[in-house]
Write a protein that holds these residues in place. Structure first.
Motif, mmCIF file in Angstrom:
data_model
loop_
_atom_site.group_PDB
_atom_site.id
_atom_site.type_symbol
_atom_site.label_atom_id
_atom_site.label_comp_id
_atom_site.label_asym_id
_atom_site.label_seq_id
_atom_site.Cartn_x
_atom_site.Cartn_y
_atom_site.Cartn_z
ATOM 1 N N ARG A 125 28.590 14.485 41.402
ATOM 2 C CA ARG A 125 27.955 15.781 41.668
ATOM 3 C C ARG A 125 28.716 16.903 40.970
ATOM 4 N N ASP A 126 30.047 16.780 40.906
ATOM 5 C CA ASP A 126 30.822 17.778 40.170
ATOM 6 C C ASP A 126 30.413 17.811 38.703
ATOM 7 N N ALA A 127 30.127 16.647 38.139
ATOM 8 C CA ALA A 127 29.796 16.552 36.716
ATOM 9 C C ALA A 127 28.432 17.151 36.399
ATOM 10 N N LEU A 128 27.572 17.308 37.416
ATOM 11 C CA LEU A 128 26.221 17.827 37.178
ATOM 12 C C LEU A 128 26.210 19.310 36.849
ATOM 13 N N ALA A 129 27.334 20.013 37.064
ATOM 14 C CA ALA A 129 27.362 21.449 36.837
ATOM 15 C C ALA A 129 27.194 21.809 35.369
ATOM 16 N N GLU A 130 27.662 20.964 34.462
ATOM 17 C CA GLU A 130 27.589 21.261 33.030
ATOM 18 C C GLU A 130 27.145 20.025 32.267
ATOM 19 N N GLY A 131 26.000 20.143 31.583
ATOM 20 C CA GLY A 131 25.496 19.030 30.791
ATOM 21 C C GLY A 131 26.010 19.074 29.363
ATOM 22 N N PRO A 132 25.826 17.991 28.603
ATOM 23 C CA PRO A 132 26.374 17.900 27.243
ATOM 24 C C PRO A 132 25.617 18.725 26.202
ATOM 25 N N LEU A 133 24.370 19.121 26.470
ATOM 26 C CA LEU A 133 23.600 19.836 25.448
ATOM 27 C C LEU A 133 24.039 21.283 25.288
ATOM 28 N N GLY A 134 24.257 21.957 26.396
ATOM 29 C CA GLY A 134 24.625 23.371 26.299
ATOM 30 C C GLY A 134 25.355 23.882 27.511
ATOM 31 N N GLY A 135 25.880 22.971 28.315
ATOM 32 C CA GLY A 135 26.598 23.392 29.507
ATOM 33 C C GLY A 135 25.691 23.811 30.646
ATOM 34 N N HIS A 136 24.388 23.422 30.599
ATOM 35 C CA HIS A 136 23.459 23.778 31.665
ATOM 36 C C HIS A 136 23.531 22.740 32.784
ATOM 37 N N GLY A 160 33.614 10.038 34.350
ATOM 38 C CA GLY A 160 32.800 8.886 33.977
ATOM 39 C C GLY A 160 31.357 9.271 33.743
ATOM 40 N N LEU A 161 30.786 10.075 34.673
ATOM 41 C CA LEU A 161 29.399 10.488 34.490
ATOM 42 C C LEU A 161 29.282 11.436 33.297
ATOM 43 N N ARG A 162 30.272 12.308 33.104
ATOM 44 C CA ARG A 162 30.223 13.215 31.966
ATOM 45 C C ARG A 162 30.146 12.437 30.653
ATOM 46 N N ASP A 163 30.978 11.387 30.522
ATOM 47 C CA ASP A 163 30.940 10.564 29.305
ATOM 48 C C ASP A 163 29.637 9.777 29.208
ATOM 49 N N ALA A 164 29.129 9.323 30.361
ATOM 50 C CA ALA A 164 27.877 8.561 30.358
ATOM 51 C C ALA A 164 26.707 9.436 29.904
ATOM 52 N N LEU A 165 26.727 10.697 30.302
ATOM 53 C CA LEU A 165 25.660 11.599 29.873
ATOM 54 C C LEU A 165 25.721 11.836 28.371
ATOM 55 N N VAL A 185 22.473 47.181 28.600
ATOM 56 C CA VAL A 185 21.202 46.573 28.987
ATOM 57 C C VAL A 185 20.877 45.462 27.999
ATOM 58 N N GLY A 186 20.531 44.330 28.513
ATOM 59 C CA GLY A 186 20.206 43.205 27.637
ATOM 60 C C GLY A 186 19.120 42.336 28.226
ATOM 61 N N ARG A 187 18.754 41.350 27.465
ATOM 62 C CA ARG A 187 17.721 40.417 27.909
ATOM 63 C C ARG A 187 18.323 39.452 28.941
ATOM 64 N N PRO A 188 17.653 39.232 30.055
ATOM 65 C CA PRO A 188 18.211 38.312 31.057
ATOM 66 C C PRO A 188 18.332 36.903 30.509
ATOM 67 N N GLY A 189 19.356 36.206 30.958
ATOM 68 C CA GLY A 189 19.506 34.802 30.570
ATOM 69 C C GLY A 189 18.475 33.940 31.282
ATOM 70 N N VAL A 190 18.073 32.879 30.639
ATOM 71 C CA VAL A 190 17.124 31.932 31.232
ATOM 72 C C VAL A 190 17.900 30.731 31.755
ATOM 73 N N ALA A 191 17.622 30.346 32.975
ATOM 74 C CA ALA A 191 18.352 29.238 33.607
ATOM 75 C C ALA A 191 17.768 27.902 33.144
ATOM 76 N N TYR A 192 18.302 27.383 32.036
ATOM 77 C CA TYR A 192 17.858 26.084 31.541
ATOM 78 C C TYR A 192 18.454 24.967 32.392
ATOM 79 N N ARG A 193 17.887 23.786 32.269
ATOM 80 C CA ARG A 193 18.401 22.579 32.903
ATOM 81 C C ARG A 193 18.475 21.483 31.851
ATOM 82 N N GLU A 194 19.244 20.456 32.147
ATOM 83 C CA GLU A 194 19.289 19.269 31.293
ATOM 84 C C GLU A 194 18.957 18.057 32.141
ATOM 85 N N THR A 195 18.291 17.100 31.538
ATOM 86 C CA THR A 195 17.953 15.885 32.259
ATOM 87 C C THR A 195 18.094 14.688 31.320
#
Length: 684
Positions: free
Chosen positions: A546-557, A588-593, A469-479
């Protein structure tokens, strides 16, 4: 003239704050009615209604337990309800099917927080009550103080019909004010000895009976007429008026005693029979069919209608508890589930005594029984005669407020865990299970930390599963906070045969939908001219982005709230393809982010907190400490409704904290409202 047998039925619940003595009262009732031959004790783990191992280990009632007994020619169907706030939904489902209730209060503590909550629940259901002030033998016990707290906190008209004989450890009996007699229990005696009022109490008893007569006459026209004529009330008139006032809710009869010492329980049973309603005394049950409202009388000859209020899903079968409102159910009958619109067959009918059962051939209007054989009925299901459909209003189910993540320690037991959790939610509608699509965690939600702790322990004990049993993860986003312009990316791959070539130039900028300030999705557009990038490759670039939006550079959100513009590009006659340009779009978008200024977004919820006026300051301070932003405060009937926007990550543990700050009287609801920028300390 033959008396209708339904007049001798009483369906009642025992309500109170945890540790006020509900289960002990129930045990003494079962003992005095001859249902059991030995008095069970909570501290010994020998009670009938607290039969679950966790209830005996913890010394509290967790699950509502039904028992049936007989007293003075009456059938009493009794439900012992939980007193802990985490199990308020069990109380709610029980109150939905009851005709009356006994509210138990501690003679020292008076009205406690959960006493207040269950009283309000009974008010909502219009359930008539009598009050039993328990533990009169404790140091500091004071009937008058307890009655004052009932009057001040719950606002009924208390009609005290007894005067205690002796105080604290010297409490030996009561004076029955309507009949002006004394009931005294000798040490170790199971029954009371009746006698005249002790001389030292005659004057006080006369004064209190006068107060009772005046209070009753003030509220009952028949009693007022006799009181004006004779300046007093006979015992019969007083009892009849008390019955009427109890059933209309205009007064609450108050008795006292010590259930642990078996003192005062016999008069309580007499009061249940005398004052609380039978199934014939309550309005006919109302339901709907084809949009029209219909009534069903409490008549065994009427078309059958029953409501399921509790389900026990055991490995050996399902036990469904029913309140039969009208008609008759027989063993082997076919019934119609009005909610699922399918037929079910009644296998067996059982008279319930907690975890023990006696078989019945049939159940009639007014009965509370358990049946075996129903496959799909849930708590809240309506069962009726196939030829006379009717849908009854189900009990309300509160929204879960506390969440934990659960997983099986061994991956091979994941399916077994899912089946166990499904069975728990089948029994307890206030539990909810879901799989978070982003974190892939199995999240179990309930009414409080103890509620979830009990559920997880059941999984371990009953299903033999080891769970984490653990604490649920929080669904963060990056923008994107600050974008880039003219970001070029070239994808070239040559490994024999046809190669891959794609060159693109992107502009990345923030994009807010509806101006909510938290980002709102993704927009792609192309301003390429002269055919430098063919249209089919433009669609491939969009797919790659759109594929690149799955994981952002800050924490993979996941990334949201940006607009990408394809401004230029270049192709190769042989090596350019959809695959090449999709790959270029993704990388390209991944590097741009990575080159952009990114912001972490956290989910926020709108919290509505209902709190007594004396607890507002503490609640506001706690919300501020949780980074909450208060948006409103509205006084409402002695309470204050506070609305605030709070980060979801800060709400873990809030239910317990709120209850501790408000003595269990505060409640809250939460609904998601979107995302907001998280402070730098939250970035992970």
């Amino acid at each position: 003239m033959r008396t209708n047998p339904l007049t001798t039925v009483r369906n009642l619940g025992i309500l109170a704050h945890v540790d006020a003595g509900k289960t002990t009262v129930t045990e003494r009732i079962l003992y005095l009615t001859g249902t059991t031959h030995k008095r069970g004790e909570v501290h010994d783990g020998t009670t009938v209604t607290d039969f679950d191992p966790q209830e005996r280990d913890r010394g509290i009632t967790i699950f509502a337990a039904a028992v049936s007994c007989a007293w003075a020619g009456h059938r009493i169907n009794l439900i012992d309800t939980p007193g802990h706030v985490d199990f308020a939904d069990e109380v709610e489902r029980s109150l939905r099917v009851l005709d009356g209730a006994v509210a138990v209060f501690d003679a020292v503590a008076g009205v406690e927080p959960q006493s207040e909550s269950v009283w309000r629940q009974a008010d909502r259901h219009g359930v008539p009550r009598i009050a039993f002030v328990n533990k009169m033998d404790r140091a500091g016990a004071d009937l008058d103080a307890a009655v004052a707290s009932i009057r001040e906190r719950l606002h009924p008209v208390p009609l005290v019909v007894q005067l205690p004989i002796g105080t604290e450890d010297g409490f030996t009996g009561v004076v029955d004010l309507p009949r002006m007699r004394a009931l005294v229990w000798a040490d170790g005696a199971d029954t009371a000895e009746e006698g005249p009022v002790p001389g030292t109490l005659r004057e006080e008893a006369a004064r209190r009976r006068r107060v009772l007569e005046e209070a009753v006459a003030e509220r009952h026209p028949g009693a007022l007429e006799e009181f004006c004529d004779r300046e007093t009330l006979t015992a019969a008139t007083l009892t009849g008026a008390l019955r009427d006032l109890t059933r209309t809710g205009d007064g609450v009869v108050v008795l006292c005693g010590s259930a642990y010492r078996n003192r005062g329980v016999e008069p309580l049973l007499d009061a249940v029979v005398a004052y609380l309603p039978s199934p014939l005394d309550v309005p006919p049950v109302r339901g709907t069919h084809d949009g029209a409202e219909r009534e069903r009388p409490a008549d065994p000859a009427a078309p059958m209608a029953a409501l399921a209020f509790k389900v026990n899903a055991t490995p050996t079968g399902r036990l469904t508890y029913l309140r039969v409102y009208s008609g008759t159910i027989g063993k082997g009958d076919t019934v119609w589930d009005a909610g699922t619109r399918r037929t079910e067959r009644i296998g067996r009918i059982l008279r319930v005594r907690a975890d023990r059962h006696d078989p019945l051939e049939r159940a009639v209007a007014g009965d509370i029984v358990a049946v075996v054989g129903l496959k799909t009925a849930r708590a809240g299901s309506t069962l009726c005669a196939p030829g006379a459909p009717l849908l009854l209003e189900p009990p309300g189910v509160a929204e879960p407020v506390v969440h934990v993540a659960v997983e099986a320690r061994r991956s091979t037991e994941t399916d077994r865990l899912a089946a166990a959790l499904a069975r728990l939610t089948e029994e307890d509608p206030s539990l909810a299970v879901r799989t978070d699509p982003e974190t892939a965690q199995t999240v179990l939600s309930g009414m409080g930390e103890l509620h979830l702790e009990v559920a997880v322990e059941r999984v371990r004990r009953e299903y033999g599963l080891e769970v984490t049993v653990g604490r649920p993860g929080v669904a963060y986003r990056e923008t994107v906070g600050e974008g880039v312009t003219g970001f070029a990316h070239r994808h070239v791959k040559q490994d024999g045969g046809s190669g891959q070539f794609a060159h693109i130039v992107l502009d990345v900028e923030p994009w807010e939908q509806d101006g909510d300030g938290a980002g709102g999705g993704f927009v792609f557009r192309s301003t390429v001219v002269g055919g430098r990038v063919p249209q089919e490759y433009v669609r491939a670039v969009e797919a790659g982005c759109r594929d690149a939006l799955a994981e952002g550079p800050l924490g993979g959100h996941p990334v949201t709230g940006l607009r990408v513009t394809l401004t230029d590009g270049q192709t190769h006659v042989k090596d350019s393809s959809d695959t090449a340009f999709r790959t270029a779009g993704r990388f390209g978008l991944r590097d741009a982010l990575r080159a952009s200024g990114m912001i972490l977004l956290e989910p926020v919820v709108e919290v509505t907190v209902t709190v007594p006026e004396d607890g507002v300051g503490g609640v506001l301070g706690d919300l501020a400490a949780r980074r909450g932003r208060v948006t409103g405060s509205d006084p409402r009937g002695g309470a204050v409704v506070v609305t605030a926007t709070v980060p979801l990550a800060e709400l873990f543990g809030y239910a317990t904290r709120l209850r501790s700050r408000t003595q269990g009287r505060g409640t809250f609801t939460a609904r998601p409202t979107g995302y907001a920028p998280a402070p730098a300390a939250v970035v992970r």
